[in-house]
Write a protein that holds these residues in place. Structure first.
Motif, mmCIF file in Angstrom:
data_model
loop_
_atom_site.group_PDB
_atom_site.id
_atom_site.type_symbol
_atom_site.label_atom_id
_atom_site.label_comp_id
_atom_site.label_asym_id
_atom_site.label_seq_id
_atom_site.Cartn_x
_atom_site.Cartn_y
_atom_site.Cartn_z
ATOM 1 N N GLN A 41 6.959 13.713 26.404
ATOM 2 C CA GLN A 41 8.340 14.520 26.312
ATOM 3 C C GLN A 41 9.476 13.562 25.531
ATOM 4 N N HIS A 42 10.151 14.277 24.717
ATOM 5 C CA HIS A 42 11.268 13.901 23.772
ATOM 6 C C HIS A 42 10.683 12.873 22.510
ATOM 7 N N VAL A 43 9.554 13.175 22.172
ATOM 8 C CA VAL A 43 8.999 12.677 21.028
ATOM 9 C C VAL A 43 8.345 13.911 20.311
ATOM 10 N N ALA A 44 8.433 13.495 18.748
ATOM 11 C CA ALA A 44 7.980 14.443 17.869
ATOM 12 C C ALA A 44 6.274 14.568 18.085
ATOM 13 N N CYS A 45 5.937 15.560 17.832
ATOM 14 C CA CYS A 45 4.758 15.850 18.126
ATOM 15 C C CYS A 45 3.632 15.321 17.088
ATOM 16 N N PRO A 46 2.602 14.322 17.390
ATOM 17 C CA PRO A 46 1.960 13.808 16.515
ATOM 18 C C PRO A 46 0.895 14.222 15.693
ATOM 19 N N THR A 47 0.515 15.827 16.120
ATOM 20 C CA THR A 47 -0.476 16.531 15.436
ATOM 21 C C THR A 47 0.447 17.159 14.243
ATOM 22 N N CYS A 48 1.605 17.896 14.649
ATOM 23 C CA CYS A 48 2.177 18.877 13.638
ATOM 24 C C CYS A 48 3.550 18.278 13.263
ATOM 25 N N GLY A 49 3.861 17.383 13.639
ATOM 26 C CA GLY A 49 5.224 16.575 13.327
ATOM 27 C C GLY A 49 6.538 17.409 13.334
ATOM 28 N N GLN A 50 6.571 18.298 14.674
ATOM 29 C CA GLN A 50 7.717 19.042 14.624
ATOM 30 C C GLN A 50 8.421 18.508 15.833
ATOM 31 N N TYR A 51 9.713 18.393 15.955
ATOM 32 C CA TYR A 51 10.551 18.377 17.123
ATOM 33 C C TYR A 51 11.732 19.225 17.189
ATOM 34 N N GLY A 52 11.740 19.876 18.469
ATOM 35 C CA GLY A 52 12.786 20.753 18.637
ATOM 36 C C GLY A 52 12.924 22.092 17.667
ATOM 37 N N GLY A 53 11.637 22.379 17.229
ATOM 38 C CA GLY A 53 11.543 23.291 16.252
ATOM 39 C C GLY A 53 11.775 23.065 14.953
ATOM 40 N N ARG A 54 11.910 21.706 14.460
ATOM 41 C CA ARG A 54 12.126 21.413 13.176
ATOM 42 C C ARG A 54 11.067 20.498 12.680
ATOM 43 N N GLN A 55 10.787 20.353 11.347
ATOM 44 C CA GLN A 55 9.607 19.595 10.987
ATOM 45 C C GLN A 55 10.511 18.243 10.458
ATOM 46 N N VAL A 56 9.945 17.080 11.333
ATOM 47 C CA VAL A 56 10.615 15.794 11.138
ATOM 48 C C VAL A 56 9.894 14.743 10.770
ATOM 49 N N THR A 57 8.670 14.977 10.872
ATOM 50 C CA THR A 57 7.621 13.935 10.147
ATOM 51 C C THR A 57 6.623 14.662 9.528
ATOM 52 N N GLN A 58 5.665 13.937 8.786
ATOM 53 C CA GLN A 58 4.560 14.589 7.999
ATOM 54 C C GLN A 58 3.367 14.606 9.192
ATOM 55 N N PRO A 59 2.929 15.679 9.327
ATOM 56 C CA PRO A 59 1.494 15.857 10.139
ATOM 57 C C PRO A 59 0.482 14.668 9.867
ATOM 58 N N ALA A 60 -0.154 14.092 10.897
ATOM 59 C CA ALA A 60 -1.082 13.141 10.861
ATOM 60 C C ALA A 60 -2.372 13.558 10.155
#
Length: 60
Positions: A41-60
């Protein structure tokens, strides 16, 4: 400042420390419809890199 009058025994110390418990990380589904991977919870997805419907990091 409070100072203990007597040394705390080993059994009392250990019985107090026995209450320190850890809990497993609560996993939730990723909000990205294409991903849906479990993530903390409350962490950007490590697979797709999205958080809260926005792209915040590059997918792994």
């Amino acid at each position: 400042m409070a100072v203990p009058k007597r040394k705390m025994s080993r059994s009392n110390t250990r019985s107090r420390r026995s209450q320190w418990k850890t809990t497993a990380v609560h996993l939730v589904e990723c909000s990205n419809r294409a991903c849906r991977e479990p993530k903390p919870q409350h962490v950007a997805c490590p697979t797709c890199g999205q958080y809260g419907g926005r792209q915040v990091t590059q997918p792994a």
